[in-house]
Write an enzyme that holds these catalytic residues in place. Structure first.
Site, PDB file in Angstrom:
ATOM      1  N   ASP A   1      -2.456  -1.262  -5.792  1.00 41.28           N
ATOM      2  CA  ASP A   1      -3.760  -0.855  -5.294  1.00 41.28           C
ATOM      3  C   ASP A   1      -4.484  -0.162  -6.436  1.00 41.28           C
ATOM      4  O   ASP A   1      -4.191   0.855  -6.833  1.00 41.28           O
ATOM      5  CB  ASP A   1      -3.657   0.092  -4.313  1.00 41.28           C
ATOM      6  CG  ASP A   1      -2.712   1.254  -4.175  1.00 41.28           C
ATOM      7  OD1 ASP A   1      -1.473   0.856  -4.806  1.00 41.28           O
ATOM      8  OD2 ASP A   1      -2.921   2.305  -3.854  1.00 41.28           O
TER       9      ASP A   1
ATOM     10  N   GLU B   1       3.188   7.359 -15.103  1.00 39.82           N
ATOM     11  CA  GLU B   1       3.402   6.255 -14.071  1.00 39.82           C
ATOM     12  C   GLU B   1       3.118   5.070 -14.542  1.00 39.82           C
ATOM     13  O   GLU B   1       3.496   3.758 -13.985  1.00 39.82           O
ATOM     14  CB  GLU B   1       2.325   6.601 -12.643  1.00 39.82           C
ATOM     15  CG  GLU B   1       0.941   6.642 -13.128  1.00 39.82           C
ATOM     16  CD  GLU B   1       0.250   6.571 -11.672  1.00 39.82           C
ATOM     17  OE1 GLU B   1      -0.836   7.020 -11.965  1.00 39.82           O
ATOM     18  OE2 GLU B   1       0.798   6.659 -10.704  1.00 39.82           O
TER      19      GLU B   1
END
Ligand SMILES: OC[C@H]1O[C@H](O[C@H]2O[C@H](CO)[C@@H](O)[C@H](O)[C@H]2O)[C@H](O)[C@@H](O)[C@@H]1O
Length: 587
Positions: A314, A512
């Site tokens: 997403d 991340e």
């Protein structure tokens, strides 16, 4: 150690698939006027903050007082009024968790013995130590008063991704668990898997992350693969056998709730079963939905966004379908539900194969046949609908325009990772895939293979590079087994380790996501700041330090990326080769 028992050997304990109404806390955290009013007041820089705050009073009492509050403000409270209400009724976010030092943590796990370069060895030790920062345990009050929290109670402590992500995430946990196993933390790894098994027993499936507001969506289903990783490391076959009921249930949940038809075959696509904007990004979704005129169109759009969140990607141009049937455009053209994604189908094939394998450990002959047959059917569908001989890769399928989506995403090669192809075709597939990689210039990026080649500002688009995707590519090419594929796999794996090390050397942080364009650069874009920690990043690096550590050295640390085709045509092959050699870019 369990607050909630994982009943491994009980009769079928799985009762239902969840609805929001099963969580009393949902009337606060998942939908309704209170959520709308607080999130639209824009009190917190990150919308996720509010939905992670603990209630001071029971949900029903809070709603009663909220209704009275709204009435007293003629239904138009100022942002300051709303802030006051939040302060009066909620505690800070994260109060349900305490930092937990894993009891099985070891100072010198044996993977470090495989790492010869002293700087890399020290880094491996640093990463191993980060598990202690990422350990979280729920306070006792959570199981006593679950309705006061958005967190989903689980019996055992967990390793979280880090940063704003202070709860478990489903697919992240696969790479975290592999890293834990290599760090010899089998109890922590097993505890996390048992949490997931207990969640399937209670809820019927595993939500996106450990919060009730994720109740309508899952993530790429990697629970069976977690069990397989655990059993491969520990040889504890009984663990897999005991888990079979639950693993089958999760498999059937995905098939029953995600099946679509394409070219006469059953395949699966991501979907969400809740209504409204994403609670954790409520205002962002309401704002971007403003271009839609009707409530129905807005609702359909929210569903597309949440389905994209279920994919874990997403957001991304991967999910855009514009009126021309292509993927240029923006978030509002997200049509996730109409795209058959390669990796989800490949993962379900893999799950069926692993379930069959676990049944064979228990001599359940009929079940082996049943799940082999299911795997075979999925493989046929992948082969018929997703494999594209001309392109040399598997492609997502567009159900609106009934055509393949010929655009690069690492997941186009996910079948290699889970061996969702006829192994006898390996040489043919290797030739095709390597040509595909060359044509898309994928070996030219110093910071790793980007998630797409399209720059939209969304976090799962160019130039962001994500650890799980590097893993899928590198392990997939390795599995393919031809010398050329294995060679490229090792080059990409080692480049990734070196680039992550460079970022760590400069910032002392693990991110991340990273930046394809810059060796050692971290990622950005999307709706929140880049996060540090970071669970899956550390898991992948620990695995590859173990894998490549004997041959890897970071003296003269460089990326080893090939020059891009455009650079070659501009300067000429000889000049580029000379520059690259002088700069020491070839490994
Ligand atoms: O709050 C926005 C979104 O955040 C999560 O997604 C991202 O982080 C997850 C944890 O690392 C990761 O699993 C996911 O792939 C990332 O895109 C969350 O999973 C989303 O549902 C949420 O909308």
């Amino acid at each position: 150690r369990n607050v909630i028992e994982y009943a491994a050997d009980s009769e079928n304990t799985i009762e239902k698939d969840v609805t929001a109404y099963d969580f009393p806390a949902c009337q606060i955290y998942c939908y309704g006027p209170l959520l709308h009013t607080v999130q639209m007041a824009n009190i917190f820089r990150d919308s996720k903050t509010f939905v992670d705050m603990k209630l001071k009073k029971a949900p029903e009492k809070t709603i009663e007082e909220f209704d009275a509050f709204m009435e007293s403000k003629n239904n138009t409270p100022s942002d300051d009024d709303v802030l006051q209400f939040v302060n009066d009724h909620f505690d800070e976010k994260g109060t349900e968790l305490e930092v937990w030092t894993p009891t099985d943590w070891k100072e010198n796990p044996s993977f470090l013995d495989n790492v010869h370069d002293p700087d890399l060895k020290q880094w491996g030790a640093d990463l191993n130590a980060i598990w202690k920062d990422l350990g979280r345990k729920m306070k006792e009050d959570v199981s006593k008063n679950p309705d006061y929290y958005s967190i989903i109670p689980v019996p055992n402590p967990v390793i979280i991704p880090g940063g704003r992500f202070i709860e478990f995430y489903y697919w992240d946990s696969y790479w975290i668990i592999r890293g834990l196993l290599l760090s010899e933390m089998q109890d922590t790894a097993r505890g996390m898997i048992e949490n997931f098994l207990s969640i399937v027993q209670r809820i019927g499936f595993i939500p996106n992350g450990g919060r009730v507001y994720y109740w309508g969506r899952s993530q790429p289903p990697l629970l069976t693969a977690m069990v397989k990783a655990y059993v491969d490391f520990t040889k504890d076959d009984l663990f897999a056998i005991n888990a079979l009921d639950v693993l089958e249930h999760e498999f059937e949940y995905f098939i029953n709730n995600h099946t679509v038809q394409a070219k006469g075959h059953n395949l699966v696509a991501y979907r969400d079963s809740s209504t409204g904007p994403r609670p954790e990004s409520y205002r962002e979704d309401v704002e971007s939905a403003k271009i839609f005129d009707t409530e129905e169109a807005k609702e359909a759009y929210y569903s597309e966004l949440k389905s994209a969140a279920e994919s874990g990607m997403d957001f991304s141009s991967r999910w855009f379908i514009n009126s021309d049937g292509t993927n240029t455009g923006n978030l509002t053209q997200t049509k996730t539900r109409s795209i058959v994604p390669v990796e989800l189908n490949a993962i379900l094939y893999w799950n069926a194969k692993m379930i069959a394998e676990f049944h064979s450990k228990a001599d359940n002959v009929d079940k082996v046949q049943e799940y082999e047959a299911k795997a075979h059917k999925i493989l046929e569908a992948i082969q018929a609908v997703l494999w594209n001989e001309d392109v040399g890769a598997w492609l997502d399928y567009d159900l609106i325009n009934n055509k393949p989506r010929n655009s690069f995403v690492p997941t186009n090669l996910a079948p290699l990772w889970v061996k969702a192809y006829n192994i006898s075709d390996s040489q043919k597939i290797s030739t095709a895939v390597l040509k595909y990689i060359e044509e898309n210039d994928l070996d030219t990026f110093p910071g790793g293979v980007p998630n797409t080649l399209i720059q939209t500002g969304e976090q799962w688009d160019y130039p962001n590079v994500w650890p799980p995707m590097q893993y899928i590519l590198v392990e997939g090419l390795d599995n393919l087994g031809t010398p050329e594929a294995k060679n490229l796999s090792a080059r990409w794996g080692q480049r990734w380790v070196k680039s992550n090390f460079e970022a760590y050397r400069e910032t002392r942080s693990m991110f991340e996501k990273y930046d394809a364009e810059k060796f050692g650069g971290h990622g950005g874009g999307g709706e929140y700041d880049v996060q540090k920690g970071f669970g899956w990043t550390n898991g992948v690096i620990i695995e590859w330090l173990a894998k490549y550590g004997r041959e890897l050295s970071i003296s003269g640390n460089t990326d080893g990326a090939a020059p891009s085709k455009s650079l070659i045509s501009l300067l000429g092959v000889a000049t580029v080769a000379l520059i690259a050699t002088v700069a020491g870019r070839y490994i």
